[in-house]
Design an enzyme around this catalytic site. Sequence first.
Site, mmCIF file in Angstrom:
data_model
loop_
_atom_site.group_PDB
_atom_site.id
_atom_site.type_symbol
_atom_site.label_atom_id
_atom_site.label_comp_id
_atom_site.label_asym_id
_atom_site.label_seq_id
_atom_site.Cartn_x
_atom_site.Cartn_y
_atom_site.Cartn_z
ATOM 1 N N HIS A 82 59.953 108.319 18.082
ATOM 2 C CA HIS A 82 61.358 108.684 18.295
ATOM 3 C C HIS A 82 62.283 107.511 17.986
ATOM 4 O O HIS A 82 63.221 107.630 17.211
ATOM 5 C CB HIS A 82 61.581 109.144 19.742
ATOM 6 C CG HIS A 82 61.279 110.584 19.961
ATOM 7 N ND1 HIS A 82 62.045 111.587 19.436
ATOM 8 C CD2 HIS A 82 60.293 111.196 20.661
ATOM 9 C CE1 HIS A 82 61.545 112.765 19.792
ATOM 10 N NE2 HIS A 82 60.482 112.551 20.529
ATOM 11 N N GLU A 137 58.608 111.124 31.875
ATOM 12 C CA GLU A 137 59.169 112.343 31.283
ATOM 13 C C GLU A 137 58.037 113.305 30.911
ATOM 14 O O GLU A 137 58.018 114.452 31.326
ATOM 15 C CB GLU A 137 59.984 111.956 30.042
ATOM 16 C CG GLU A 137 60.580 113.138 29.302
ATOM 17 C CD GLU A 137 61.228 112.725 27.990
ATOM 18 O OE1 GLU A 137 62.007 113.524 27.447
ATOM 19 O OE2 GLU A 137 60.946 111.608 27.492
ATOM 20 N N HIS A 138 57.092 112.840 30.111
ATOM 21 C CA HIS A 138 55.927 113.632 29.707
ATOM 22 C C HIS A 138 54.672 112.985 30.295
ATOM 23 O O HIS A 138 54.451 111.789 30.099
ATOM 24 C CB HIS A 138 55.776 113.668 28.191
ATOM 25 C CG HIS A 138 56.996 114.122 27.458
ATOM 26 N ND1 HIS A 138 57.891 113.244 26.866
ATOM 27 C CD2 HIS A 138 57.478 115.364 27.215
ATOM 28 C CE1 HIS A 138 58.858 113.928 26.289
ATOM 29 N NE2 HIS A 138 58.639 115.217 26.484
ATOM 30 N N ASP A 166 57.068 120.378 23.331
ATOM 31 C CA ASP A 166 58.340 120.102 22.670
ATOM 32 C C ASP A 166 58.853 121.301 21.897
ATOM 33 O O ASP A 166 60.062 121.508 21.794
ATOM 34 C CB ASP A 166 58.182 118.921 21.708
ATOM 35 C CG ASP A 166 58.566 117.603 22.344
ATOM 36 O OD1 ASP A 166 59.004 117.601 23.503
ATOM 37 O OD2 ASP A 166 58.419 116.565 21.671
ATOM 38 N N GLN A 178 55.614 110.000 20.886
ATOM 39 C CA GLN A 178 56.857 109.553 21.521
ATOM 40 C C GLN A 178 57.360 108.264 20.913
ATOM 41 O O GLN A 178 58.561 108.069 20.742
ATOM 42 C CB GLN A 178 56.657 109.382 23.030
ATOM 43 C CG GLN A 178 56.364 110.677 23.751
ATOM 44 C CD GLN A 178 57.349 111.780 23.402
ATOM 45 O OE1 GLN A 178 58.543 111.671 23.685
ATOM 46 N NE2 GLN A 178 56.859 112.832 22.769
ATOM 47 N N HIS A 183 89.673 125.065 64.738
ATOM 48 C CA HIS A 183 88.375 125.670 64.470
ATOM 49 C C HIS A 183 87.853 126.381 65.716
ATOM 50 O O HIS A 183 87.369 127.516 65.665
ATOM 51 C CB HIS A 183 87.361 124.583 64.061
ATOM 52 C CG HIS A 183 87.489 124.118 62.647
ATOM 53 N ND1 HIS A 183 88.577 123.453 62.184
ATOM 54 C CD2 HIS A 183 86.619 124.231 61.594
ATOM 55 C CE1 HIS A 183 88.397 123.150 60.904
ATOM 56 N NE2 HIS A 183 87.212 123.615 60.515
#
Length: 438
Positions: A267, A332-333, A366, A264, A425
């Site tokens: 990235h 996230e992971h 992934d 990660q 109504h």
Amino acid sequence: MNLRQLSTTAPDFEAEFQRVLHWSAETDGAIESRVADILADVKVRGDAAVLEYTARFDRLDARSVAALELTREELKAAFEQITPAQRDALQAAAARVRSYHERQLEACGRSWSYRDEDGTLLGQKVTPLDRVGIYVPGGKAAYPSSVLMNAIPAHVAGVPEIIMVVPTPGGEKNPLVLAAAYVAGVSRAFTVGGAQAVAALAYGTATVPKVDKITGPGNAYVASAKKHVFGQVGIDMIAGPSEILVLADGTTDPDWVAMDLFSQAEHDEMAQSILLSPDADYIAKVRASIEKLLPEMPRKDVIKASLEGRGALILTRSMEEACEISNRIAPEHLEVSSSDPQRWEPLLRHAGAIFLGAYTSESLGDYCAGPNHVLPTSGTARFSSPLGVYDFQKRSSLIEVSESGAQKLGPIAAELAYGEGLQGHARAAEMRLRPEKG
């Protein structure tokens, strides 16, 4: 390497922990202003504005937006151009992603209904969106896996039209991305990117059709544009930097964990990699592995900046405490690198994806495990989910009240409506009541 190490027993742990987690989702004001101008321009001038911005930002001149559309024949040619190994990998990954999302469709993507004892029908009608747009990053970064992860669940959901946009700076097309579009069943594809591509999808132009929802990752301009057009169209999420959290009991090869943290961190500099473990000796081994393996990584400078800026090695009192901290982070992971991952999985409530066991590297998720890799970031896994079939469908409630059911429900509705001061109504419900027998 100056990689921070924390301990939950330290008196300043909470303050240091919050510093590790801090990340602002606020977009630069200049970007917001520029994106707003681009969106407004494309909304008014359509194709002409798209062509102008594509020439300016991607150095790609075209006589028309139609000339920027990739034909099915071009996508097929790209598929045939890549190596046999690449073709096999794309098709194998696509098959697994499709199989997973077909099971998802069976579990949650079907219409259903039932009848009360009085014959009233109640239910839910699930229908696919008519047309969706998927944004695929281009340029230096090329992500064929993102094509599969966005297009295949839309296809499985039954979306008739999938429109892909992908920037091709200088006109350079990535054959793997085009091949993935062919394999995933993309309907139409345009070599347009940036905020102008998002605007074209959201508002429609003479050439690019207006879509109902836009999904897929992009840079700060793309994220800002998606935020601006939300409401006009649906979007998947506003993604922050990529994240990985590893819970380790000390039984996994430390080189494996170090490389998972790198996966990660490579990235970008804002990506976050954190290790939680109750074993101080093991944390020291992982640190040594990081120092040993980093010099051989092609993106070592990015990894180093990411680990020093936002990474952390955290010593916990126990695996139970590590699970509690993980739930606070909502990563996230989330890798559970343990000899007994099933023991800890029930304690984990918040994560985009949970990877169980030493052999389950995040990278498998992934690319080819099957579940979607478009995941909530920045703690949003506390209230949001991975991209899935359900993101490309909408639900309509079904109500068919029988005459008998109207006699039962009418007085209830009228009572509540009068209480709210809504006589129309109430009377609409009362008109359907049978006259009382004298």
